[in-house]
Design an enzyme around this catalytic site. Structure first.
Site, PDB file in Angstrom:
ATOM      1  N   LYS A  81     -35.090   2.270  60.674  1.00 38.34           N
ATOM      2  CA  LYS A  81     -34.532   1.182  59.875  1.00 38.34           C
ATOM      3  C   LYS A  81     -33.943   0.111  60.794  1.00 38.34           C
ATOM      4  CE  LYS A  81     -31.239   0.739  55.980  1.00 38.34           C
ATOM      5  NZ  LYS A  81     -30.349   1.535  55.100  1.00 38.34           N
ATOM      6  N   SER A 154     -31.050   1.058  50.270  1.00 42.04           N
ATOM      7  CA  SER A 154     -31.365  -0.084  51.110  1.00 42.04           C
ATOM      8  C   SER A 154     -32.475   0.196  52.120  1.00 42.04           C
ATOM      9  CB  SER A 154     -30.104  -0.512  51.873  1.00 42.04           C
ATOM     10  OG  SER A 154     -29.677   0.522  52.769  1.00 42.04           O
ATOM     11  N   SER A 178     -28.856   5.204  49.659  1.00 38.76           N
ATOM     12  CA  SER A 178     -29.890   4.394  50.296  1.00 38.76           C
ATOM     13  C   SER A 178     -30.936   5.159  51.066  1.00 38.76           C
ATOM     14  CB  SER A 178     -29.234   3.363  51.224  1.00 38.76           C
ATOM     15  OG  SER A 178     -28.489   2.435  50.488  1.00 38.76           O
TER      16      SER A 178
END
Length: 465
Positions: A81, A154, A178
């Site tokens: 990420k 997210s 997330s």
């Protein structure tokens, strides 16, 4: 094998690499070619590090040829990420403010991935600052199961890339759901570890006491392999738990003797029928596998989930005080609203939130003294569309329900394993989770492996991708 290669589980690919049936360079080139082919549709990568990945693959290949085997990740292409610091590529945290930021060092988890011999393909897109919505000036990843449906937040790019076969696993973060939301949306398995189990050094903060770093992959076994590579105390993160990096344990892949708590009232509280039906299927597998279903009463998650945004907002305001409000015009509306709310909350009100969080944590600890795990959905809404989510944003109670099964365990710090358990009638994935005692990631992965040993839900892939 070429047609199937990109959808192998990481553990399956690892065996092929170690036995010499496929080389790290060969599989890395195949992944880069697939990224080039599909990224125009999926927008899952913020940065593709082709040259670095090929150099790491060549190094892994040479080491393995000399008999130097580092771990099950050796030579396996993964991605991270875009809020993990990477010294050799930009780290933007889903913002425009940091679009050119080159960190001075790697995040500890990136260092540990490299030490395990993983090949890092690049950085994966995410919502702005790891909150709810993507920055309006940046592309949002597309759910490979259906473009109209939520890809999760997210860690959206982590979910999309892993599900679409653009990496074999990914690292994400989870502050209110997330890791678990993208896993549910994309048919993956993911782990939010115990708070402090994995170092947060070199990770952009959303809310320090709620942020958890964890793996996202195609199976519980893969998740366990990744966790063992990245977990352990880090002197650079004083909040990380004591203890060395984890060794991969021998796991009994059955439910035999495990006590699984079920609160029927909680599981049906505004939960879509498709999700309830899937949970019943998991309960049947637990019984058939020798597990014990035990009726429990969950502590009230309503207040904790209702408080979550304010709880998060205060800490987010601190995390962004160097750039907000001084550069507020460069922020998107969702993250701005979160920070503004945090800056406006009074000290006494915040203390009430903290006290309620402490009470809830103690109540969950007490419940988990009675059982080994608790079964829950990831979310009450089955495969929501973006249109449905827009309507949820106008209804605070509906929005609270969206996070009622995830955010409370960010507040309490308990580990949760998300796993797929079938699809809706329209063919969209569904996700459930097991919640465990602090430090019980091995038990959670055992439960996930027990489900996946006798089912094929985790082997389903997006059609036409």
């Amino acid at each position: 094998m070429e047609n199937e290669l990109h959808y192998l589980e990481m553990s399956e690919l690892s065996q092929l690499i170690r036995s010499g049936q496929i080389s790290p360079v060969e599989v890395t080139k195949a992944q880069l070619a697939r990224i080039e082919k599909l990224e125009g549709r999926l927008n899952s990568y913020a940065y593709v590090a082709a040259e670095q990945a090929l150099a790491q693959a060549r190094q892994a290949e040479a080491e393995l040829a000399r008999g130097e085997y580092r771990s099950p990740l050796h030579g396996v292409p993964v991605a991270v990420k875009d809020l993990f610091w990477t010294q050799d590529m930009p780290t933007t945290a889903g913002t425009t403010i940091y679009r050119d930021f080159l960190p001075p060092e790697d995040a500890t988890v990136v260092t540990r991935l490299k030490a395990a011999g993983a090949v890092i393909l690049g950085k994966l897109r995410m919502t702005e600052g790891a909150f709810a919505i993507h920055h309006p000036d940046l592309p949002a990843p597309t759910n490979p199961w259906g473009a109209a449906h939520w890809a999760g937040a997210s860690s959206s790019g982590s979910g999309v890339a892993t599900a679409a076969g653009l990496c074999y696993a990914a690292l994400g973060t989870d502050t209110g759901g997330s890791i678990r939301f993208p896993c549910a949306a994309n048919g993956l398995t993911g782990l939010k570890p115990t708070w402090g189990r994995v170092s947060r050094h070199g990770v952009f903060e959303l809310a320090a006491s709620l942020d958890h770093v964890g793996p996202m992959a195609r199976s519980a076994r893969d998740v366990l392999y990744l966790l063992c590579a990245i977990a352990g105390h880090d002197p650079k993160d004083p909040t990380s738990l004591p203890g060395a990096c984890l060794e991969i344990p021998g796991i009994d892949e059955t439910f035999k003797g495990l006590r699984v708590g079920v609160d029927e009232s909680w599981l049906s509280d505004g939960v879509d029928p498709a999700i309830q039906h899937g949970l019943q299927q998991i309960m049947a597998l637990i019984r058939e596998g020798g597990g014990i279903l035990q009726s429990v009463r969950m502590p009230d998650t309503r207040a904790v989930s209702a408080n979550w945004e304010r709880h998060c907002g205060v800490q987010t305001a601190i995390a962004h005080e160097a750039t907000y409000p001084s550069r507020a015009a460069e922020y998107g509306p969702a993250l701005s609203r979160l920070i503004d709310g945090g800056r406006e909350l009074g000290g006494m009100d915040y203390q009430r939130i903290l006290l309620a969080a402490q009470r809830f944590t103690g109540e969950v600890d007490a419940l988990l003294n009675q059982v080994d795990l608790v079964l829950a959905p990831v979310q009450p809404y089955a495969a929501p569309t973006y249109e449905q989510l827009a309507n949820l944003a106008l209804d605070p109670e509906a929005n609270r329900r969206l996070i009622q099964f995830t955010s409370p365990f960010n507040v309490s710090g308990h580990p949760c394993l998300s796993l797929p358990y079938g699809c809706t009638q329209q063919g969209l994935p569904l996700g459930a989770q097991f919640i465990g005692k602090k430090g019980s990631e091995g038990v959670l992965c055992r439960a996930g492996m027990a489900v996946q040993r006798v089912s094929d839900w985790h082997k389903q892939h997006p059609p036409g991708i």
